[in-house]
Each structure stands twice: as structure tokens, then as C-alpha cells.
Motif scaffolding. Structure first.
Motif: not given
Length: 347
Positions: A20, A92, A95
């Protein structure tokens, strides 16, 4: 539950965190080279991979010490798992949304959350938290983006005429391309040295305790594992954030690109290296803050007020995600530590 099983689970989560970090933070060294058109994403990621691996192995230990033992005296196995799970989940989500958040803030928030959970359970007292290191970290998060903005703005204003002249000739453009490749490589090195700890630093105490390894060897093992995960993340899920930072904050050309990358890499390296010399701990600054701030600096230098009208909205969204990071990961780290600690006992 067998501690070795939990360690394997923890290392898996650490590798998940590293992926990540690569997915969110690969943009930091490669954004300007891609945004200015000097390199393709694949070419930039290839240089990124080499630089990250070198930085993690050569200097990664300086910040691993800060994360592993600098904030909380010892992080138990349940705490290491909770901190990485809290930070990795938030990174995460960011992202997936294409938001370049701070993975350093995320893991530090997770560690603080674990420390608060240990205090609530009576395993630590408030005085056990290292407020000296913590205050230095918090100060670095304010100073580093301001430094990056100031450095990139001043560098561009000083070098503007020279860069404009270079951009008008084939030989000049080639020289700038070479400079961009060099600054990207140095930026990736600095990133690897600073950010590998965000994935693996919490396992310094655990690894030394359960495997009987000296800290120096432990840090080398953790740095290698983290670097591999970061490289995998950059190649697999990193392109969405690269797109945000490379194209949506400032329209970059060769000149602004090379200045922004030089400012970013120098800021990260200085905050990783100088504190390590002076106080024995590198500062886990946000390489995202440094990268984005460097691009903001050249945008202001080149476009002035026009930059605020064209890029203000995306920058506000990015800053808002930065402000959310620390409280969310602290809360998640505390809750997860209490839950995991209850399930696995005193490991």
C-alpha cells in the motif's frame, strides 16, 4: 495461539502495508518525471525500484529505530499487528480514491493508538510515551512541507532564466532529462530510506525477541522485506495516485519538474539523515507532503495567482485527507489493539 503463527500473520500484514505504501507513495519520486513528459510511468517506476531498494538497505535502519522503539518503548506482537492493520487499511482506502496521503502519519498514528490502548489496559503509563521523539516527529510534519514549498519556489525563481534557455535547445533538453533521472533516483533512494520503516518498523522489537536476532541484522531483514513490498505496490496499484500528483496539481514542464524533484528529494534526505546524526533517530516525515509541496512551490513560482484558481480545489481535497489521517489511524490503532489483545492475550 502460537506466537510464530501470529508473527507470520503480522509479517503478511506488514507486506500488505508495504504494498500500500508503494501504491500510494510511488508517486512521490516519479510524479515530476512523468508529469513533465521526461519519462513514461514504466521507465520512472524502474528507476524508482532500484532507488528504493538501495535507500532501504543503506539508510532504512535510521527511521526503523524511530518507529520500532522511539515512540513506545516496546511494541508487543498484538500491537504491531494492530498498528500495521490500522495504517494499511487507511492507506489502501486513500490509494483507491487516488489521494496521496502520508503513510508516515498513518503508521505513527497507528503506533500512538497502540500506545493509548496499552495505557488503557494498564500496560503502560502516559509517562512511558516518548514525548520528546513524538514532538520532533510532529514538528517535522509541519516544517518539512513548508521547507519543500520554500525550497522549490526559491530554486525555480533563481534558475528560471537558465532553465528556460536550456529548454529551447536539443542539448539543453537532454541535459535537463539527465538531471531529472538523477534527481528521481536520489528521490527514490531518500524515499526508501525514510518510508520502509512505515511498513516494518513496528516489528523491530518482536523480531528481535522471538528470533533472538541482534537489532542491526533485524533491521536489514525488515528493510529488505519492506522494500520488496513497496516495489510490488508501485508497479501494481500505484498509477492512480501518480496520475493525481503528476497531472492535477500543477502543469509541469522540464524546468518545473526537475526543480520540484530536486527539492523533494533534498527535503526527504535531510530530514532522514541530519536528525539521525544529531539525536540518533531519523524523522519519519511525510514524503507525500514533501513531494506535493514541492510541486505546489514551483506552481506558485511559475503561475502565481493563476495556480490557485486552477489547482486550488484538488489541493484542498488532498490537504483534507492529510488532516483526517492522524485521528483516524490513532482511533483505529487503539480499537484494534484492544480487540486483538483480548483475542490473543499478552503476546
Amino acid at each position: 495461539m502460537d506466537p510464530i503463527v501470529l508473527i507470520v500473520i503480522g509479517y503478511s500484514l506488514s507486506f500488505f502495508m508495504a504494498i500500500n505504501i508503494g501504491g500510494n507513495d510511488a508517486a512521490n519520486p516519479v510524479d515530476t518525471a512523468v508529469g513533465s513528459g521526461v519519462l513514461t510511468v514504466s521507465q520512472a517506476l524502474a528507476l524508482f525500484s532500484v532507488g528504493v531498494f538501495a535507500g532501504a538497505l543503506i539508510q532504512g535502519s535510521s527511521v526503523i529505530k524511530t518507529i520500532g522503539k522511539g515512540i513506545v518503548p516496546t511494541i508487543p506482537l498484538a500491537g504491531a499487528i494492530a498498528a500495521v492493520l490500522a495504517a494499511g487499511s487507511w492507506v489502501l482506502i486513500a490509494t483507491w480514491k487516488g489521494m496521496p496521503i502520508s503513510t508516515s502519519q498513518s503508521i505513527v498514528g497507528g503506533v500512538i493508538g497502540v500506545g493509548l490502548g496499552m495505557i488503557l489496559k494498564g500496560e503502560l503509563s502516559l509517562s512511558d510515551l516518548n514525548f520528546s521523539v513524538l514532538s520532533n516527529i510532529l514538528l517535522s510534519w509541519v516544517v518539512s512541507p513548508l521547507s519543500a514549498i520554500f525550497l522549490s519556489l526559491i530554486l525555480y525563481l533563481v534558475l528560471q532564466k537558465r532553465l528556460t534557455t536550456l529548454e529551447t535547445t536539443p542539448r539543453g533538453k537532454k541535459a535537463i532529462k539527465v538531471l531529472m533521472i538523477l534527481t528521481l533516483s536520489f528521490s527514490a533512494y531518500s524515499f526508501g530510506a525514510n518510508d520502509v520503516a512505515n511498513a516494518t518498523g513496528v516489528y523491530l522489537f518482536v523480531t528481535s525477541k522471538y528470533f533472538g536476532l541482534p537489532d542491526a541484522y533485524t533491521m536489514l531483514v525488515l528493510a529488505t522485506m519492506g522494500a520488496i513490498g513497496i516495489i510490488v505496490g508501485g508497479w501494481t496499484i500505484g498509477r492512480k495516485v501518480v496520475d493525481t500528483v503528476a497531472y492535477k496539481i500543477t502543469k509541469l514542464d522540464y524546468g518545473t519538474g526537475v526543480v520540484a524533484e530536486a527539492s523533494n528529494s533534498l527535503t526527504v534526505w535531510l530530514f532522514t539523515t541530519i536528525p539521525s546524526w544529531l539525536i540518533g533517530h531519523g524523522m519519519p516525515i511525510s514524503t507525500t507532503h514533501a513531494s506535493v509541496s514541492s510541486i505546489i512551490g514551483v506552481g506558485i513560482a511559475k503561475y502565481g495567482k493563476k495556480w490557485f484558481f486552477s489547482s486550488g480545489s484538488i489541493v484542498l481535497k488532498i490537504v483534507f485527507s492529510w488532516l483526517l489521517t492522524l485521528p483516524i489511524t490513532i482511533l483505529a490503532g487503539t480499537v484494534l489493539y484492544l480487540i486483538i489483545g483480548f483475542l490473543v492475550g499478552g503476546l
